[in-house]
Design an enzyme around this catalytic site. Structure first.
Site, short mmCIF file in Angstrom:
data_model
loop_
_atom_site.label_atom_id
_atom_site.label_comp_id
_atom_site.label_asym_id
_atom_site.label_seq_id
_atom_site.Cartn_x
_atom_site.Cartn_y
_atom_site.Cartn_z
N GLU A 89 7.78 -6.22 22.10
CA GLU A 89 9.15 -6.69 22.37
C GLU A 89 10.13 -6.04 21.42
OE1 GLU A 89 9.42 -10.95 22.13
OE2 GLU A 89 8.08 -11.23 23.83
N PHE A 124 12.87 -15.56 23.03
CA PHE A 124 11.53 -15.00 22.97
C PHE A 124 10.40 -16.03 22.92
CE2 PHE A 124 13.41 -14.44 18.64
CZ PHE A 124 12.63 -15.38 17.96
N LYS A 140 5.27 -7.31 13.05
CA LYS A 140 6.52 -6.56 13.21
C LYS A 140 6.34 -5.13 12.75
CE LYS A 140 8.10 -8.73 9.02
NZ LYS A 140 8.93 -9.67 8.36
N GLU A 169 16.85 -14.70 19.38
CA GLU A 169 17.61 -14.02 18.34
C GLU A 169 19.04 -13.87 18.84
OE1 GLU A 169 16.02 -13.27 15.54
OE2 GLU A 169 17.16 -11.68 14.56
N ARG A 187 16.54 -19.98 11.26
CA ARG A 187 15.14 -19.88 10.87
C ARG A 187 14.85 -20.72 9.63
NH1 ARG A 187 12.63 -14.19 9.60
NH2 ARG A 187 11.33 -14.65 7.83
N LYS A 210 12.68 -5.95 18.60
CA LYS A 210 13.02 -6.83 17.48
C LYS A 210 14.52 -6.70 17.27
CE LYS A 210 11.59 -7.97 12.78
NZ LYS A 210 12.89 -8.34 12.28
N ARG A 218 17.75 -15.67 13.89
CA ARG A 218 16.92 -16.47 14.76
C ARG A 218 17.61 -17.82 15.02
NH1 ARG A 218 10.67 -16.64 13.79
NH2 ARG A 218 9.94 -18.23 15.21
#
Ligand code: AMP
Length: 572
Positions: A246, A339, A422, A298, A268, A248, A253
């Site tokens: 996906e 996501f 990531k 995000e 987050r 980033k 977030r």
């Protein structure tokens, strides 16, 4: 329960440093805490009167506290300020001043935990015109009736600087010990509630079964699933059998809670940002087709005209802004890329694989292209295909990609089990010079912190500021490699050029190696650039002199690579 009992616990905790010993003392205390006070005591032990995620804050600055202490104990502002400058801790100042009270006003009333807790909560609730005055009077009222040792901890709690060394982990262990329940269950319950007060109450009343059955409460944020960094795209793909890749997105977030028509938003780090994003609230109401849900995505800022992603600073302005919200909504529009899903119509999704969770999202999200959409995803295990996707993401100004295990469950916390890796380009570290700093207050009194970093301009020989570093230099040495603020202060002190308030200018002598996430353009610094999230790696002085520090050209070059030529970096 008397507040004095909690104060005695604070005093004991301050004297010992062993984790196990601390846990034992707290556990014993919690066992004997009446049920009605349990939640309050847990919060007060971690120096709070609201759970971490609450949008309420005490908002008391040192200056206001100095005024309160001086009025409560009949001293002049100057006297209190002087004592503060000498001692560096307003709690101790209040204790000393309370000891000096005349006999005639000796305290007869017993303060209860309840009195201090609700008193402090009341302070946080004051807002609008005249709120400072009301806060001041409420603090005076609280500390004027306190015994000296009580005043010390009330003041520290009010300033959000309790400093008795009770980290979240200790509270977790103490709850497990006090109520004889499994520590992992306590932690899991905390992930779901983010409130150890509530967890302790359930552990006491219902034991392990209660903890196992703890339910998500819409409106209370959940501790999120976090990713790990993979050394390369190839490594990431090889880590899992079935992978999705996906984009980033480079934003913030957001955890979106939908409860009928009500929407709550958390970052987050579980800060409540509901008030700052009325546009997101509207989108969430319109685009989440479920009565009750928690989804994650995000948020990024986008350009009004081109609708291209904008740098993170612009979004962070929106997160920080507490007034003129509507104006900000117009100036900095946003896009949300969803996501994951944590909760749907009464049930959590912790036992559902990611591939299924994504399907759930596909069902309940009404896509508004460019505004509210699903994170762009490619299901592949092929390196060539993945590389193409990665390079495209970077070309489009995104940060990198996430490689996700399609078979993984949603496991809160930074764990391998969560199945997120990531992948983003790593930028090389820079050697920079310290040219300024600020004197700390409170526990950091006497130490220089918030170091201003500068790069070299080879044409003029001058040093140009390019960021401020607050991370990586430790308060305490916990391992031999640690470099402390005290050590840094010793190094910098001989080079202090001038001081204004607590800001200090420093001759460019000390060179340090700095890592960072990204370089951004910034008018705030004389170089025109700012490092994002700079952190201290190691000291380079005296081997490396300031004349060898990295140059402004180097910073420009890295900035350019980051912007467009990222494909080159990817090859490494
Ligand atoms: P990092 O902040 O470097 O630890 O990377 C993890 C963060 O990337 C998450 O917390 C999200 O805020 C962000 N992110 C951006 N796009 C995605 C995505 N597609 N899936 C998961 N996280 C994402």
């Amino acid at each position: 329960m008397k507040y004095l009992e909690l104060v005695k616990l604070y005093q004991k905790l301050e004297k010992i440093s062993g984790k196990l010993e601390k846990t034992d003392i707290i556990a014993e205390f919690l066992k004997n805490t009446p049920e009605d006070d349990l939640e309050k005591v847990i919060l007060l032990l971690s120096g709070r009167v609201f759970p971490v995620w609450s949008d309420k804050e005490l908002g008391i600055a040192n200056q206001l506290m100095i005024k309160a202490i001086s009025k409560a104990f009949g001293k002049s502002n100057e006297n209190v300020t002087k004592a503060f400058n000498k001692i560096g801790d307003l709690g101790i100042v209040a204790e000393e001043m309370a000891k000096g009270r005349t006999q005639s006003i000796l305290i007869k009333k017993q303060l209860l935990v309840e009195n201090v807790f609700t008193g402090l909560q009341k302070i946080a609730e004051q807002s609008g015109a005249g709120s400072m005055e009301r806060k001041l009077n409420l603090i005076i009222e609280l500390i004027a009736q306190a015994k000296p040792e009580e005043a010390k901890y009330i003041v520290r709690t009010a300033l959000e600087e309790l400093r008795v060394g009770v980290a979240e982990g200790l509270i977790r262990d103490a709850i497990a010990k006090a109520f004889n329940v499994d520590v992992d269950l306590v932690e899991k319950a905390w992930f779901i509630t983010q409130d150890y007060g509530k967890v302790a109450k359930i552990a006491k009343e219902k034991g392990e079964n209660g903890l196992k059955n703890i339910k998500i409460t819409l409106g209370n944020p959940i501790y999120v699933l976090l990713g790990e960094k993979a050394p390369s795209l190839k490594d990431a793909l090889e880590s899992y059998e079935k992978t999705a890749i996906e984009i980033k997105y480079d934003g913030a977030r957001v955890q979106i809670h939908k409860k009928g028509n009500e929407i709550y938003l958390y970052t987050r780090r579980l800060e409540n940002i509901t008030k700052q994003f009325p546009d997101l609230i509207e989108l969430a109401r319109e685009c989440i087709k479920a009565k009750a849900a928690i989804v994650e995505g995000e948020v990024i800022a986008i350009d009004k005209k081109t609708e291209k992603p904008l740098p993170f600073q612009l979004l962070s302005q929106r997160i920080k802004r507490k007034y003129d919200i509507e104006k900000m909504v117009k100036e900095i529009p946003i896009q949300v890329n969803i996501f994951d899903i944590i909760y749907l119509n009464g049930k959590d999704t912790f036992n559902i694989k990611f591939s299924e969770r994504r399907k759930m999202l596909e069902k309940i999200i009404r896509i508004k292209p460019g505004k509210f959409q699903l994170a762009e995803q490619l299901i592949t295990h092929d390196l060539k295909e993945a590389e193409k996707f990665y390079e495209n993401a970077l070309k489009n100004g995104q940060e990198g990609v996430m490689v996700k295990n399609l078979d993984a469950f949603y496991v809160p916390g930074r764990t391998v089990a969560g199945g997120w890796l990531k992948v983003k380009p790593t930028l090389e570290n820079l050697d920079l010079v310290i040219v300024g700093a600020s004197w700390g207050t409170g526990k950091r009194a006497g130490w220089l912190g918030s170091y201003i970093l500068a790069c070299r301009d080879p044409d003029t020989g001058k040093f140009l500021e390019c960021g401020m570093l607050g991370t990586g230099i430790k308060e305490k040495k916990t391992s031999p490699e640690d470099f402390t603020m005290e050590e840094m202060t010793k190094l910098l002190k001989p080079y202090i050029e001038s001081e204004k308030g607590n800001e200090v200018k420093i001759k460019p002598k000390i060179v340090i190696e700095v890592a960072y996430e990204e370089i951004q353009r910034s008018p705030a610094y004389s170089s025109g650039f700012a490092l994002r999230f700079p952190r201290f790696v190691r000291l380079r002085s005296p081997e490396k002199g300031p004349e060898e520090a990295d140059t402004i050209e180097r910073i420009k070059h890295i900035y350019e690579i980051q912007k467009g030529g990222r494909e080159k970096e990817v090859e490494k």
